[in-house]
Write a protein that holds these residues in place. Structure first.
Motif, PDB file in Angstrom:
ATOM      1  N   GLY A 100       0.864  -1.301   0.066  1.00  0.00           N
ATOM      2  CA  GLY A 100       0.016   0.029  -0.132  1.00  0.00           C
ATOM      3  C   GLY A 100       0.772   1.087  -0.315  1.00  0.00           C
ATOM      4  O   GLY A 100       0.416   2.141  -0.691  1.00  0.00           O
ATOM      5  N   GLY A 101       1.936   1.146   0.632  1.00  0.00           N
ATOM      6  CA  GLY A 101       2.882   2.284   0.620  1.00  0.00           C
ATOM      7  C   GLY A 101       3.490   2.698  -0.667  1.00  0.00           C
ATOM      8  O   GLY A 101       3.830   3.952  -0.521  1.00  0.00           O
ATOM      9  N   ALA A 102       3.444   1.759  -1.691  1.00  0.00           N
ATOM     10  CA  ALA A 102       3.998   2.186  -3.058  1.00  0.00           C
ATOM     11  C   ALA A 102       2.902   2.562  -3.968  1.00  0.00           C
ATOM     12  O   ALA A 102       3.110   2.723  -5.092  1.00  0.00           O
ATOM     13  CB  ALA A 102       4.680   0.775  -3.449  1.00  0.00           C
ATOM     14  N   ILE A 103       1.699   2.831  -3.547  1.00  0.00           N
ATOM     15  CA  ILE A 103       0.566   3.313  -4.335  1.00  0.00           C
ATOM     16  C   ILE A 103       0.040   4.793  -3.845  1.00  0.00           C
ATOM     17  O   ILE A 103      -0.208   4.952  -2.747  1.00  0.00           O
ATOM     18  CB  ILE A 103      -0.604   2.361  -4.120  1.00  0.00           C
ATOM     19  CG1 ILE A 103      -0.279   0.974  -4.463  1.00  0.00           C
ATOM     20  CG2 ILE A 103      -1.930   2.716  -5.191  1.00  0.00           C
ATOM     21  CD1 ILE A 103      -1.190  -0.143  -4.133  1.00  0.00           C
ATOM     22  N   ARG A 104      -0.400   5.565  -4.794  1.00  0.00           N
ATOM     23  CA  ARG A 104      -0.973   6.769  -4.531  1.00  0.00           C
ATOM     24  C   ARG A 104      -2.134   6.900  -5.583  1.00  0.00           C
ATOM     25  O   ARG A 104      -1.847   6.724  -6.688  1.00  0.00           O
ATOM     26  CB  ARG A 104       0.280   8.120  -4.718  1.00  0.00           C
ATOM     27  CG  ARG A 104       1.542   8.017  -4.029  1.00  0.00           C
ATOM     28  CD  ARG A 104       1.242   8.317  -2.579  1.00  0.00           C
ATOM     29  NE  ARG A 104       2.600   8.315  -1.863  1.00  0.00           N
ATOM     30  CZ  ARG A 104       3.292   7.528  -1.367  1.00  0.00           C
ATOM     31  NH1 ARG A 104       2.974   6.189  -1.749  1.00  0.00           N
ATOM     32  NH2 ARG A 104       4.489   7.724  -0.720  1.00  0.00           N
ATOM     33  N   VAL A 105      -3.182   7.276  -4.886  1.00  0.00           N
ATOM     34  CA  VAL A 105      -4.539   7.705  -5.904  1.00  0.00           C
ATOM     35  C   VAL A 105      -4.320   9.192  -6.081  1.00  0.00           C
ATOM     36  O   VAL A 105      -4.502   9.901  -5.264  1.00  0.00           O
ATOM     37  CB  VAL A 105      -5.557   7.303  -5.150  1.00  0.00           C
ATOM     38  CG1 VAL A 105      -7.019   7.871  -6.007  1.00  0.00           C
ATOM     39  CG2 VAL A 105      -5.727   5.693  -4.874  1.00  0.00           C
ATOM     40  N   THR A 106      -3.965   9.527  -7.408  1.00  0.00           N
ATOM     41  CA  THR A 106      -3.535  10.731  -7.737  1.00  0.00           C
ATOM     42  C   THR A 106      -4.856  11.321  -8.637  1.00  0.00           C
ATOM     43  O   THR A 106      -4.841  12.573  -8.842  1.00  0.00           O
ATOM     44  CB  THR A 106      -2.202  10.830  -8.586  1.00  0.00           C
ATOM     45  OG1 THR A 106      -2.481   9.891  -9.571  1.00  0.00           O
ATOM     46  CG2 THR A 106      -1.136  10.310  -7.494  1.00  0.00           C
ATOM     47  N   GLY A 107      -5.750  10.432  -9.366  1.00  0.00           N
ATOM     48  CA  GLY A 107      -6.451  10.927 -10.305  1.00  0.00           C
ATOM     49  C   GLY A 107      -5.856  10.989 -11.648  1.00  0.00           C
ATOM     50  O   GLY A 107      -4.762  10.241 -11.730  1.00  0.00           O
ATOM     51  N   ASN A 108      -6.473  11.169 -12.785  1.00  0.00           N
ATOM     52  CA  ASN A 108      -5.709  10.842 -14.141  1.00  0.00           C
ATOM     53  C   ASN A 108      -5.486  12.227 -14.709  1.00  0.00           C
ATOM     54  O   ASN A 108      -6.201  13.135 -14.827  1.00  0.00           O
ATOM     55  CB  ASN A 108      -7.061   9.999 -15.064  1.00  0.00           C
ATOM     56  CG  ASN A 108      -6.256   9.542 -16.279  1.00  0.00           C
ATOM     57  OD1 ASN A 108      -5.703  10.121 -16.970  1.00  0.00           O
ATOM     58  ND2 ASN A 108      -6.404   8.543 -16.289  1.00  0.00           N
ATOM     59  N   THR A 109      -4.295  12.026 -15.118  1.00  0.00           N
ATOM     60  CA  THR A 109      -3.707  13.483 -15.779  1.00  0.00           C
ATOM     61  C   THR A 109      -4.297  13.833 -16.938  1.00  0.00           C
ATOM     62  O   THR A 109      -4.384  14.884 -17.467  1.00  0.00           O
ATOM     63  CB  THR A 109      -2.274  13.523 -16.037  1.00  0.00           C
ATOM     64  OG1 THR A 109      -1.931  12.253 -16.648  1.00  0.00           O
ATOM     65  CG2 THR A 109      -1.419  13.374 -14.758  1.00  0.00           C
ATOM     66  N   GLY A 110      -4.981  12.881 -17.571  1.00  0.00           N
ATOM     67  CA  GLY A 110      -5.471  13.145 -18.891  1.00  0.00           C
ATOM     68  C   GLY A 110      -6.852  14.184 -18.805  1.00  0.00           C
ATOM     69  O   GLY A 110      -7.200  14.873 -19.653  1.00  0.00           O
ATOM     70  N   VAL A 111      -7.316  13.993 -17.472  1.00  0.00           N
ATOM     71  CA  VAL A 111      -8.463  15.169 -16.916  1.00  0.00           C
ATOM     72  C   VAL A 111      -7.860  16.527 -17.191  1.00  0.00           C
ATOM     73  O   VAL A 111      -8.306  17.358 -17.218  1.00  0.00           O
ATOM     74  CB  VAL A 111      -9.308  14.607 -15.666  1.00  0.00           C
ATOM     75  CG1 VAL A 111     -10.112  15.730 -15.335  1.00  0.00           C
ATOM     76  CG2 VAL A 111      -9.892  13.145 -16.015  1.00  0.00           C
ATOM     77  N   ASP A 112      -6.617  16.618 -16.502  1.00  0.00           N
ATOM     78  CA  ASP A 112      -6.041  17.927 -16.421  1.00  0.00           C
ATOM     79  C   ASP A 112      -5.813  18.490 -17.950  1.00  0.00           C
ATOM     80  O   ASP A 112      -6.176  19.625 -17.975  1.00  0.00           O
ATOM     81  CB  ASP A 112      -4.473  17.768 -15.806  1.00  0.00           C
ATOM     82  CG  ASP A 112      -4.702  17.443 -14.386  1.00  0.00           C
ATOM     83  OD1 ASP A 112      -5.388  16.366 -13.950  1.00  0.00           O
ATOM     84  OD2 ASP A 112      -3.514  17.707 -13.496  1.00  0.00           O
ATOM     85  N   ALA A 113      -5.409  17.813 -18.981  1.00  0.00           N
ATOM     86  CA  ALA A 113      -5.294  18.169 -20.006  1.00  0.00           C
ATOM     87  C   ALA A 113      -6.438  18.446 -20.828  1.00  0.00           C
ATOM     88  O   ALA A 113      -6.421  19.411 -21.263  1.00  0.00           O
ATOM     89  CB  ALA A 113      -4.577  17.213 -20.899  1.00  0.00           C
ATOM     90  N   LEU A 114      -7.658  17.587 -20.473  1.00  0.00           N
ATOM     91  CA  LEU A 114      -8.886  17.812 -21.131  1.00  0.00           C
ATOM     92  C   LEU A 114      -9.441  19.137 -20.701  1.00  0.00           C
ATOM     93  O   LEU A 114     -10.029  19.846 -21.371  1.00  0.00           O
ATOM     94  CB  LEU A 114      -9.841  16.467 -20.832  1.00  0.00           C
ATOM     95  CG  LEU A 114     -11.298  16.920 -21.127  1.00  0.00           C
ATOM     96  CD1 LEU A 114     -11.537  16.610 -22.639  1.00  0.00           C
ATOM     97  CD2 LEU A 114     -12.120  15.736 -20.516  1.00  0.00           C
ATOM     98  N   LEU A 115      -9.540  19.380 -19.413  1.00  0.00           N
ATOM     99  CA  LEU A 115     -10.318  20.333 -18.876  1.00  0.00           C
ATOM    100  C   LEU A 115      -9.338  21.737 -19.363  1.00  0.00           C
ATOM    101  O   LEU A 115     -10.090  22.795 -19.567  1.00  0.00           O
ATOM    102  CB  LEU A 115     -10.403  20.285 -17.347  1.00  0.00           C
ATOM    103  CG  LEU A 115     -11.169  19.100 -16.777  1.00  0.00           C
ATOM    104  CD1 LEU A 115     -11.257  19.371 -15.307  1.00  0.00           C
ATOM    105  CD2 LEU A 115     -12.495  19.529 -17.395  1.00  0.00           C
ATOM    106  N   ALA A 116      -7.900  21.543 -19.329  1.00  0.00           N
ATOM    107  CA  ALA A 116      -7.542  22.820 -19.809  1.00  0.00           C
ATOM    108  C   ALA A 116      -7.660  23.058 -21.283  1.00  0.00           C
ATOM    109  O   ALA A 116      -7.800  24.378 -21.581  1.00  0.00           O
ATOM    110  CB  ALA A 116      -5.845  22.529 -19.877  1.00  0.00           C
TER     111      ALA A 116
END
Length: 371
Positions: free
Chosen positions: A162-178
């Motif tokens: 579990g310490g090797a996992i981060r739930v960050t969201g998908n960066t594709g959404v960053d690009a899409l919304l921009a």
């Protein structure tokens, strides 16, 4: 901190762009390692975001097989990785270039971070070869940047700490919304009296019979007087040919060459219905609240279906057509945007995870794993 990003396809470039931008804004060195295998589409994406490759392997070959591509990526990246020794090697998604890049990083003793880690269909044949690629990356990565809690749970079930996992969201959404916020113009003239149906298809497991069924269904759907259909064709002729042949004489259908990202987002923002076999398009459409029919037998994005805008319909002609008619015959509803895949602030979370999780392997000399 020194980052290096492996980029082999247009979606990889689009989804890694927000991370590259955030890293450079924070003063970190961030190199782009291009495989050059999808030359025109990849260059188009990099230029659209004002990016230039640090290393270009130039691996584009007509009819190139997956094994030859993987071998070329590993052989081409190895000297650069051994010489430059970045703190992190970032690979995105589930392409063969991402898998081969991760293996090259592992061999060179460079820590691998997997952007969009943990997606699973639990069927090695669907999508092919993507399901196997991401499973291999999951064994090699030191840091798993999962887009959703579902992806995190998939990794935990496979034994990833579990310490090797981060739930960050998908960066594709960053690009899409921009890009969507810029309100780009669509690449074709849209008839306000018709409803836009946007169609994309390219999956290897659907080529031949599956795409032929999809093409026949789309030709029948295009006969509706209230439909305007736009179909950006894939550069792979095996994917493009069935749609091009079936839809060439349909007056309400516009066949387009592959579009740059801004043009595609402009179409997506105006669509009444999307029919696709793309995983990334599922995420993008759900984020914008556009109804989606997924022309696949399995999906690795169950969150899109949970959002209520996406339906898995398979590749059968009758099922595709019936589902499309149901969506188009229903009373129009306002879009229902979903945050299932991210909120547009995912790249800063990834950068923070990279800054705070430097594994000891980053400090080991390459000689430690060389004969």
């Amino acid at each position: 901190m020194h980052l290096a990003c492996v980029v082999g396809t247009r979606p990889e470039a689009i989804k890694l762009f927000p991370v590259i931008q955030a890293a450079r804004a924070a003063g970190h060195r961030c190199d782009i390692l291009s495989t050059g295998q999808h030359r025109e589409m990849l260059d188009q994406a990099l230029e659209g975001f004002a990016l230039r490759a640090t290393l270009d392997l130039g691996l584009m070959r007509p009819g190139q097989g997956l094994s030859a591509l993987a071998a070329g990526v590993m052989a081409g990246l190895d000297p650069w990785l051994v010489a430059e020794r970045p703190d992190w090697l970032l690979v995105q998604g589930d392409t063969t270039s991402a898998m081969a890049g991760a293996l090259a990083g592992f061999h060179a003793r460079i820590p691998v971070a997997h952007v969009e880690g943990g997606l699973r269909s639990h069927d090695l044949d669907a999508p092919f070869p993507e399901e196997a690629n991401r499973a291999v990356i999951g064994r090699l990565a030191r840091l798993h940047l999962a887009p959703t809690e579902t992806a995190r749970q998939n990794l935990l079930r496979e034994g990833v700490p579990g310490g090797a996992i981060r739930v960050t969201g998908n960066t594709g959404v960053d690009a899409l919304l921009a890009v969507a916020s810029e309100a780009p113009d669509p690449p074709v003239t849209l008839d306000p009296a018709r409803r836009l149906v946007l169609v994309t298809a390219h999956r290897r497991e659907s080529q031949a019979a599956g795409l032929q069924r999809l093409a026949r269904a789309m030709a029948r759907l295009a006969s509706r007087p209230d439909v305007q259909m736009v179909v950006p064709l894939h550069r792979n002729p095996l994917a493009a040919k069935p749609l091009a042949e079936a839809l060439a004489d349909c007056r309400s259908v516009t066949l387009l060459p592959p579009q740059n990202y801004r043009a595609f987002v402009a179409l997506l923002c105006r669509a009444a219905l999307v029919i696709t076999d793309s995983g990334g398009v599922q995420e993008e459409a759900a984020t914008l609240g556009v109804p989606v029919l997924v022309a696949r037998e399995e999906t690795d994005r169950p969150e899109a279906m949970d959002a209520g805008t996406t339906l898995l319909v398979g590749t059968g002609e009758a099922g595709l057509l019936a589902a499309a008619h149901r969506v188009l015959d229903a009373p129009p509803k306002p879009p229902r945007p979903s945050l299932a895949f991210g909120d547009g602030r995912d790249a800063p979370r990834i950068l923070a995870a990279l800054e705070s999780a430097r594994p000891v392997e980053a400090r080991l000399p390459a000689m430690a794993v060389r004969p």
